[in-house]
Write a protein that holds these residues in place. Structure first.
Motif, PDB file in Angstrom:
ATOM      1  N   ALA A  52      43.851  42.840  33.217  1.00 25.04           N
ATOM      2  CA  ALA A  52      44.981  43.482  33.883  1.00 25.04           C
ATOM      3  C   ALA A  52      44.653  43.629  35.366  1.00 25.04           C
ATOM      4  N   VAL A  53      45.681  43.575  36.189  1.00 19.02           N
ATOM      5  CA  VAL A  53      45.444  43.773  37.618  1.00 19.02           C
ATOM      6  C   VAL A  53      46.197  44.970  38.168  1.00 19.02           C
ATOM      7  N   LEU A  75      41.156  43.986  42.448  1.00 21.02           N
ATOM      8  CA  LEU A  75      40.214  44.970  41.932  1.00 21.02           C
ATOM      9  C   LEU A  75      40.702  45.501  40.594  1.00 21.02           C
ATOM     10  N   LYS A  76      39.752  45.909  39.777  1.00 20.59           N
ATOM     11  CA  LYS A  76      40.107  46.358  38.430  1.00 20.59           C
ATOM     12  C   LYS A  76      40.904  47.655  38.484  1.00 20.59           C
ATOM     13  N   PRO A  77      41.986  47.702  37.741  1.00 18.18           N
ATOM     14  CA  PRO A  77      42.788  48.928  37.753  1.00 18.18           C
ATOM     15  C   PRO A  77      42.127  50.022  36.934  1.00 18.18           C
TER      16      PRO A  77
END
Lengths: 622, 428
Positions: A52-53, A75-77
């Motif tokens: 997921a973004v 970046l990772k949520p």
């Protein structure tokens, strides 16, 4: 009170944020915990096999992409629903934790949205019920702005000046997304764009000033509702709240990082009057100062009795620390008054004309909205606001006097409007139906966005400006609502308008020969101080008036806001002064866009003198 | 040696002589003033842009000035601001060694102590040093700098190179100006950092220039008016400075926080075109270069020399902020408007002379000199500005450009040998 074991869904979510820019205050003292309505915040996963973004709620989506390098970095949520995180009141505030930054923008944006929800008595959705995207590390720059076409708020980050960093560490990276003020300010722009899309045409110098001033008001007053923060500051300032720079400096770290050594703007400004300044940011600052002064006057009068009790009538507080009980009571007063001021300012929106806003119109809207809902005015705010505005030279010219009843908007007495009561009553019912549908409808999903880059050749655009102007095509911003009742009501309004004969239109105060633009409307449902609820409908009727300004024929929005009662009776008709009366202002504005600061004609094909450019507006402030 | 000069080239009584050298895109003016105690000589700026060379190299220029001085010294050396195109000639230290000057005037921002009052000035100095690192003396950008400008096309890169060369700290010239010159009696020249403290606009008299009153209309003390308030972030310079060792892009967050490229979903909230558009908002090297250019122009001295009936208006390259300050102050505006001679600012660009000043404030028939040269590229486009020249024509102002000989009927101007300089006589 829960009824069954499975019923564990919380009402509220608490998240920690920085209430004041991180480097300005000492460690620990600048945090606050924000309470917002609980909503699920799932990570967006269109494809189960991929990462997921972003994560999203009902109205907001946090997309942490850094577009500043040659390759975008995603970046990772954060997963704020993760039990471990949720039970700690969210991630711990840390400048080095990008997921905390995501949490911060989500929390402050939601809090700001809720202020509008509560004040307006309805849930404010963005256009097409699509989500507003928040991008905490979008680009490298000392700016943050709302980008209407991208439906996003882009936050920049930058390095503090190595030689003149102010309070920051030299060369430290400063994130605009960690400033509560900047987030609240930008979200306000996005909301105002929704409430009054035609304010994107700056038809007089107050329009841009209003955008900036109102957004600052929301930021400052929202901060004044953070109880812990206010309590600390009142203790430090010895109950003289004016001494607290921290409460009133807007985006302090941001300004200091730029090397100027000062906060970006100071709300506690001098006694400048509207007539003394012409530059739009300076004008906006006058509006903020006026509202702030009203707040201070009201707070001081509300706390006068507490001071009297605490000092036995002398009014002189003892040296050193104040009694904690006193500070607590003063805090409660401060928060209450600040909340009232903020609510009052937001409620004014329903009473603003659809275009060409002026400070005078805002003052009248403020007074009227407050009078409608708080006839008693226990906090004395109305009088304070009028007085503070008077001292700043903010008048409603057509009102004739500063008495409250003169400032109240004119009730629509016209027989002309009475004729249509039955039609309007039907509209109100449709509006209520629309409300229900909107609450039940889901957010439309889309895979990408609708942005089409400008087709200007790179070098023309790049040298003249750093980047393309960021403007809203007010007619096309976001997509049309497609809920059935919205369509029916919209059509009904247009049909009604089309049945009016030209001279009828003129009598109603509209242009006889121009079509009606797609009308904006919403129901309003408010609870007054004595507990009764009133239903109604607010409709914005807008036409485009063609005028030749600066040698070019242009279209300017003009129209009326109708505040309609459930019976169909039009309570208020709110318009703005006809353009003919301030034609010279328009000419001057057109001229200023085609000449440079020293008066020489410039050839900038992108210059639109009447556009509200969200990026440029903020560039000019620092 | 100073002294009364009755030699050829000396000033006649009651007449000031202003000599504009044909330096190309730059400024160099030698002013001779008749006073009760003999002729006084002032040199205002001495430099040109390497991409805008006129009739002289730096050394040739200084040698020409020395030839005209004919062994005599200067009384004042004025460096209006630290752009190369106004000071490059001062770097020829060996040539200047035998030219004496009693005083050297600089803007206060160039003073080594200025950063105490205004810390941001240190940051700006840092940017000037950085510009020197990434733009060499010949005007070429380092490969790292070019990489930092990767998203911009050749035209923009050329404009950035032009600005950065001009802004690069010229150590020898500044050193010479701050510490190099000597007086006739061997003591170091007195430095004046203007404006000195006092209510705006300040003015002073110096024993070195009897009968002359100097009014200082700029630079303004308010940093915002000098475009000094907002120091651009150093991103643009950092990546260019770090050179080959730097990674092309440096996210503040480590790999752990990033979504690996192979895990990115097909449909994302922003399409690539949108991300490219967002990238344009970066404060990159171009942004910083323009800010630095504006800052240095903004520090320009704006002087009015009052000598008898004459008023010489010398505004350096002062830009909008300084002019707004002048226009909004009645005393300053009166002084500027009373000019009987004007050196047109910034080579006649649109940024240095307000339209309203020419149209309404300057008297008709005021002679003007423009040291300028046309050239290619975005930066030089519109220099000198045709509208400005037309406006001066409408005001019947006799004016001359250094790159064109004066019209035959303009008796107030006289070209020098082979057109290498132009003289103007101002009655006082």
């Amino acid at each position: 009170m829960r009824r069954s074991p499975g019923d564990t869904r919380p009402e509220y979510r608490q998240l920690r944020i920085y209430a004041i820019d991180p480097m300005v205050a000492r460690a620990g003292e600048h945090q606050a915990t924000v309470q917002i309505r609980f909503e699920e915040l799932p990570l967006r996963k269109d494809d189960a096999s991929k990462a997921a973004v972003s994560f999203h709620g009902r109205r907001l989506e946090v997309v942490d992409v850094d577009a500043s390098g040659a390759t975008p970095v995603w970046l990772k949520p954060a997963n704020l629903d993760d039990a471990n995180i949720a039970m700690q009141l969210g991630l711990e505030p840390a400048e080095s934790d990008p997921q905390f930054h995501q949490q911060m923008v989500y929390a402050v944006a939601t809090r700001t949205l809720e202020q509008f929800d509560r004040a307006l008595g309805r849930v404010t959705y963005f256009g097409g019920r699509r989500r507003l995207r928040l991008v905490p590390h979008a680009f490298r720059g000392s700016n943050a702005f709302y980008h209407p076409k991208l439906r996003a708020i882009l936050f920049g980050y930058f390095r503090a000046s190595r030689d003149a960093p102010g309070e920051n560490l030299p060369g430290q990276v400063i994130f605009t997304c960690l400033s509560h003020d900047i987030i609240a300010h930008e979200v306000t722009h996005a909301i105002v764009d929704r409430l009054r899309p035609y304010f994107n045409v700056a038809t007089n110098p107050h329009v841009r000033a209003f955008h900036e001033g109102f957004a600052d008001i929301v930021a400052v007053f929202q901060r004044l509702t953070f109880r812990d923060l206010v309590q600390r500051e009142l203790q430090n300032a010895g109950a003289d709240i004016r001494k607290s720079r921290l409460l009133f400096d807007i985006a302090a770290q941001f300004g200091q990082g730029l090397g100027s050594g000062k906060a970006l703007r100071t709300a506690l400004d001098s006694k400048t009057k509207v007539q003394d300044v012409r530059e739009e940011h300076a004008l906006g600052a006058v509006l903020v100062a006026a509202i702030l002064e009203a707040f201070l006057a009201s707070f001081e009068s509300r706390s006068a009795d507490l001071i009297r009790i605490a000092t036995g009538g002398t009014g002189v507080l003892p040296q050193g620390a104040l009694h904690p009980d006193l500070v607590r009571r003063l805090t409660a007063e401060c928060v209450r008054v600040a909340q009232s001021v903020l609510t009052m300012c937001i409620r004014a929106f329903d009473y603003l004309p659809p275009a060409d806003v002026t400070f005078g119109a805002f003052l009248r809207a403020l007074v009227t909205a407050d009078w409608e809902l708080n006839p008693l005015d226990e906090l004395g705010l109305r009088a304070s606001v009028i007085e503070a505005c008077r001292r700043r030279g903010i008048f409603a010219a057509e009102a004739g006097s500063l008495a409250v009843n003169a400032l109240l908007l004119d009730v629509a007495r016209d027989e002309e409007w009475r004729k249509h009561e039955a039609t309007f009553s039907a509209w109100v019912k449709l509006a209520i139906q629309f409300d229900i549908e909107e609450q039940l409808a889901s957010t439309p999903e889309d895979g990408g966005d609708f942005f089409v880059p400008d087709v200007q050749p790179q070098s023309e655009r790049a040298f003249a400006r750093q980047a393309p102007p960021v403007r809203s095509d007010f007619s096309e911003t976001w997509t049309q609502d497609d809920l059935p009742s919205a369509t029916v009501l919209g059509n009904a309004i247009v049909d009604w308008f089309n049945t009016l004969a030209p001279d009828e239109r003129k009598r109603l105060g509209m242009l006889p020969d121009q079509d009606l633009r797609r009308p904006h409307f919403h129901s309003n449902r408010r609870v007054t101080s004595d507990g009764t609820a009133r239903f109604g409908l607010v409709v914005q009727l807008v036409q485009m008036q063609l005028l030749t300004v600066g040698g070019i024929q242009r279209a300017f929005p003009t129209g009326l806001t109708l505040v309609i009662d459930v019976t169909g009776k039009v309570r208020f008709v709110i318009g703005s002064a006809p353009y003919a009366s301030h034609r010279q202002d328009l000419e001057k504005m057109a001229l200023s866009a085609t000449t440079n600061a020293l008066g020489w004609p410039i050839n900038d094909p992108l210059a639109d003198p009447f556009a509200v450019d969200y990026h440029a507006m903020h560039e000019a402030r620092a | 040696m100073t002294g009364t000069s009755k030699r050829r080239g000396g000033a006649m009584k009651n007449e000031i002589s202003v000599r504009m050298y044909k330096v190309g895109f730059g400024d160099c003016f030698l002013i001779r003033i008749p006073t009760e105690d003999g002729e006084r000589r002032i040199l205002v700026d001495c430099g040109f842009h390497s991409q805008g060379k006129g009739d002289f190299s730096d050394r040739e220029l200084v040698e020409q000035i020395k030839e005209h001085l004919n062994g005599e010294g200067l009384h004042v050396v004025v460096a209006t601001h630290r752009h190369q195109d106004h000071i490059s000639g001062f770097g020829e230290k060996d040539l200047w060694a035998d030219v004496t000057t009693e005083e050297v005037w600089l803007p206060f921002t160039a003073s080594p102590d200025s950063a105490q009052d205004e810390p941001a000035l240190r940051a700006w100095q840092g940017l000037m040093d950085a510009a020197a690192s990434i733009c060499d003396a010949k005007g070429a950008l380092t490969p790292a700098a070019l990489a930092a400008l990767g998203s911009r096309d050749a035209v923009d890169q050329a404009a950035v190179a032009f600005m950065l060369w001009n802004a690069r700290a010229n150590e020898p010239a500044i050193e010479n100006l701050l510490r190099g010159f000597k007086r006739a009696d061997g003591r170091p020249s007195e430095r004046r950092f203007l404006p000195e403290k006092g209510d705006y606009p300040t003015s002073f008299k110096t024993p070195v220039l009897p009968d002359v009153k100097v009014h200082v209309l700029g630079p303004p003390m308010d940093p915002a008016m000098r475009k000094s308030k907002k120091v651009p972030s150093t991103w643009g310079f950092d990546s260019a400075l770090a050179g080959a060792a730097a990674t092309p892009f440096d996210s503040p967050f480590s790999e752990d926080w990033r979504v690996p490229a192979e895990s990115l979903p097909q449909r994302r909230p922003f399409v690539d075109k949108s991300l490219e558009a967002i990238r344009l908002f970066n404060d990159d090297l171009m942004y910083a270069a323009r800010a630095l250019d504006g800052f240095l122009n903004g520090e320009s001295l704006v002087l009015v020399l009052e000598i008898g009936h004459a008023r010489l208006l010398l505004p350096g390259d002062a830009e909008v902020g300084t002019w707004m300050t002048i226009l909004s102050n009645p005393t300053a505006l009166d002084l500027a408007a009373s000019a009987t001679f004007v050196k047109i600012g910034h080579h006649g660009s649109h940024n240095a002379t307000p339209l309203v000043f020419v149209k309404e404030h300057l008297a008709e028939n005021t002679p003007a000199m423009i040291s300028t040269q046309e050239g290619p590229g975005k930066y030089r486009n519109g220099i000198p500005l045709q509208d400005l020249l037309s406006e001066m024509g409408l005001r019947h102002m006799p004016f001359v450009r250094s790159d064109q000989p004066p019209a035959a009927k303009q008796s107030v101007f006289a070209p020098g040998k082979d057109g290498h300089w132009i003289d103007c006589k101002i009655p006082c």
